[in-house]
Design an enzyme around this catalytic site. Structure first.
Site, mmCIF file in Angstrom:
data_model
loop_
_atom_site.group_PDB
_atom_site.id
_atom_site.type_symbol
_atom_site.label_atom_id
_atom_site.label_comp_id
_atom_site.label_asym_id
_atom_site.label_seq_id
_atom_site.Cartn_x
_atom_site.Cartn_y
_atom_site.Cartn_z
ATOM 1 N N GLU A 92 14.386 -22.063 -49.249
ATOM 2 C CA GLU A 92 14.793 -22.667 -47.973
ATOM 3 C C GLU A 92 15.072 -24.161 -48.192
ATOM 4 O O GLU A 92 14.389 -24.803 -49.004
ATOM 5 C CB GLU A 92 13.615 -22.505 -46.995
ATOM 6 C CG GLU A 92 13.787 -23.167 -45.644
ATOM 7 C CD GLU A 92 12.456 -23.260 -44.874
ATOM 8 O OE1 GLU A 92 11.413 -23.605 -45.479
ATOM 9 O OE2 GLU A 92 12.471 -22.989 -43.657
ATOM 10 N N ASN A 136 18.407 -24.310 -39.418
ATOM 11 C CA ASN A 136 17.844 -24.092 -40.744
ATOM 12 C C ASN A 136 18.485 -22.790 -41.230
ATOM 13 O O ASN A 136 18.143 -21.711 -40.745
ATOM 14 C CB ASN A 136 16.317 -23.980 -40.617
ATOM 15 C CG ASN A 136 15.620 -23.937 -41.954
ATOM 16 O OD1 ASN A 136 16.226 -23.602 -42.963
ATOM 17 N ND2 ASN A 136 14.338 -24.243 -41.947
ATOM 18 N N LYS A 193 17.737 -19.431 -39.251
ATOM 19 C CA LYS A 193 16.304 -19.116 -39.097
ATOM 20 C C LYS A 193 15.947 -18.860 -37.635
ATOM 21 O O LYS A 193 16.323 -19.643 -36.750
ATOM 22 C CB LYS A 193 15.486 -20.290 -39.654
ATOM 23 C CG LYS A 193 13.980 -20.106 -39.672
ATOM 24 C CD LYS A 193 13.355 -21.282 -40.422
ATOM 25 C CE LYS A 193 11.858 -21.261 -40.465
ATOM 26 N NZ LYS A 193 11.324 -22.386 -41.270
ATOM 27 N N GLU A 198 10.086 -29.209 -37.694
ATOM 28 C CA GLU A 198 11.226 -28.280 -37.655
ATOM 29 C C GLU A 198 11.735 -28.084 -36.231
ATOM 30 O O GLU A 198 12.928 -27.910 -36.002
ATOM 31 C CB GLU A 198 10.844 -26.934 -38.271
ATOM 32 C CG GLU A 198 10.746 -26.981 -39.780
ATOM 33 C CD GLU A 198 10.765 -25.588 -40.374
ATOM 34 O OE1 GLU A 198 11.765 -24.889 -40.230
ATOM 35 O OE2 GLU A 198 9.742 -25.216 -40.976
ATOM 36 N N CYS A 207 11.430 -18.537 -44.497
ATOM 37 C CA CYS A 207 10.066 -19.065 -44.414
ATOM 38 C C CYS A 207 9.233 -18.476 -43.285
ATOM 39 O O CYS A 207 8.726 -17.385 -43.407
ATOM 40 C CB CYS A 207 10.097 -20.585 -44.352
ATOM 41 S SG CYS A 207 8.474 -21.241 -44.789
ATOM 42 N N ASN A 225 9.381 -23.078 -47.728
ATOM 43 C CA ASN A 225 8.655 -24.327 -48.017
ATOM 44 C C ASN A 225 7.376 -24.239 -47.210
ATOM 45 O O ASN A 225 7.400 -24.411 -45.984
ATOM 46 C CB ASN A 225 9.409 -25.559 -47.493
ATOM 47 C CG ASN A 225 10.614 -25.951 -48.308
ATOM 48 O OD1 ASN A 225 10.576 -26.890 -49.093
ATOM 49 N ND2 ASN A 225 11.715 -25.255 -48.095
HETATM 50 N N1 CDT Z 1 9.181 -23.950 -43.557
HETATM 51 C C1 CDT Z 1 8.335 -23.209 -42.839
HETATM 52 O O1 CDT Z 1 8.737 -22.428 -42.000
HETATM 53 N N2 CDT Z 1 7.017 -23.384 -43.087
HETATM 54 C C2 CDT Z 1 6.027 -22.735 -42.308
HETATM 55 C C3 CDT Z 1 4.865 -23.614 -42.164
HETATM 56 C C4 CDT Z 1 4.049 -23.203 -41.014
HETATM 57 S S1 CDT Z 1 2.992 -24.412 -40.486
HETATM 58 C C5 CDT Z 1 3.883 -25.383 -39.465
HETATM 59 C C6 CDT Z 1 5.571 -21.410 -42.898
HETATM 60 O O2 CDT Z 1 5.446 -20.459 -42.126
HETATM 61 O O3 CDT Z 1 5.306 -21.315 -44.084
#
Ligand code: CDT
Length: 324
Positions: free
Chosen positions: A47, A107, A124, A143, A169, A194
């Site tokens: 991502e 995203n 996303k 985000e 993600c 990420n």
């Molecule tokens: N990039 C991304 O979606 N990361 C989220 C972090 C969650 S905490 C705000 C994840 O689900 O891994």
């Protein structure tokens, strides 16, 4: 004769805040070369693969962050990746920040076939984190400030000799993600992520970050009879530790390959796409065993009226809730 597809997940180590796009693209091309040398026909990148994970910083006004976004795909910075992949005969999935001509920010990801043609785009769906600056956090997860949720939901494309879906993600944590693509017949789902290991709203989850990553994807693969190829951006990026553990998961739910490092690394697996039917035509024969008529609530907007108030069965949302 079974349908075999050799796939790779190309994990990226940290991308520095000041790392120029062409340098990142060079890293992606090197990973793509490694994947192709090992026989892969499809390589999955993370991502937001072209930049550092910029939602960790507050930027005001919003358009001062536009330099993190792509306005064209391919554009001047990414065209060398498209050309290198086509000359290697390898397709790819690439996550990036998208700024549309009419000013929407998503995203996003693009899926590209082995001949360099675009198969499809994905935006996303589940946008995690918060909308405003929260200075109490050691780093932000903005985000919800930078991206709108993808309005189109999930799709599956006929590509790479099978049915291929995409998610990004946080989408991987939601069972609905897999089930929608499962209902569309997904045989392989590409995912980039990420994931900061530290979760400021509830640090007790930090130690479970790797477990939760595997839990959701192994369950999603098994319950929908699909392969999953998931590529992380890992390592300590600008002071924030990101989970690595990129993996390739079989329709049985078993992990068949997993990254050993937190840096740039390629993992490869030979996927028998026909193996999906062992699950799709037996235990998870949706047409035979699902009961969609009793699942209607999961497609309704959430309402506190659906929460149990006592020991009586909670009525479906079409009926008024009565106090016990
Ligand atoms: N990039 C991304 O979606 N990361 C989220 C972090 C969650 S905490 C705000 C994840 O689900 O891994």
């Amino acid at each position: 004769m079974t349908r075999h597809l050799v796939v790779a997940a190309a994990q990226l180590g940290p991308v520095a805040r000041d790392e120029p796009r062409p340098a990142v693209v060079e890293r992606l091309i090197a990973l793509g070369r490694d994947a192709a040398r090992r026989g892969a026909e499809l390589v999955v990148f993370p991502e937001l693969a072209l930049t550092t994970f910029f939602p960790r910083w507050w930027t005001e006004p919003l358009d001062a962050a536009d330099h993190w976004f792509e306005t064209d795909m391919p554009g001047p910075a990414t065209r060398p990746l498209f050309e290198a992949a086509a000359s290697l005969g390898i397709g790819f999935f690439l996550g990036y920040a998208e700024l549309t001509p009419d000013g929407h920010r998503y995203n996003s990801a693009v899926l590209v076939e082995r001949d360099g043609t675009v198969v499809g785009n994905f935006r996303k769906v589940h946008i995690p984190g918060h909308e405003g600056n929260e200075p109490w956090r050691p780093f932000q997860h903005l985000e919800r400030y930078y991206f709108e949720p993808g309005p189109a939901g999930f799709s599956v494309w006929n590509a790479f000799g099978g049915r291929v879906g995409m998610m990004l993600c946080n989408d991987r944590r939601w069972s609905e993600t897999y089930r929608v693509m499962g209902l569309l017949g997904a045989e392989l789902i590409c995912c980039g992520y990420n994931t900061p290991v530290h979760y400021p709203p509830d640090p007790s989850q930090d130690i479970l970050a790797g477990f939760h990553n595997q839990l959701v994807m192994q369950a999603g693969a098994y319950q929908n009879g699909t392969w999953i190829v998931a590529a992380a951006k890992g390592g300590v990026e600008e002071g924030s530790e990101l989970l690595a553990q990129s993996s390739i998961i079989a329709p049985s739910g078993q992990i068949v390959a997993q990254a050993l490092t937190t840096g740039d690394e390629v993992i490869v697996a030979d996927c028998d796409l026909d193996w999906c039917d062992r699950y799709k035509k037996t235990l998870f024969d949706f047409a035979r065993y699902r009961r969609p008529e009793v699942y209607t609530l999961i497609a309704e907007p959430h309402s506190p009226a659906h929460a149990p108030t006592g020991r009586e069965p909670v009525p479906p949302p079409s009926e008024p809730a009565v106090a016990p």
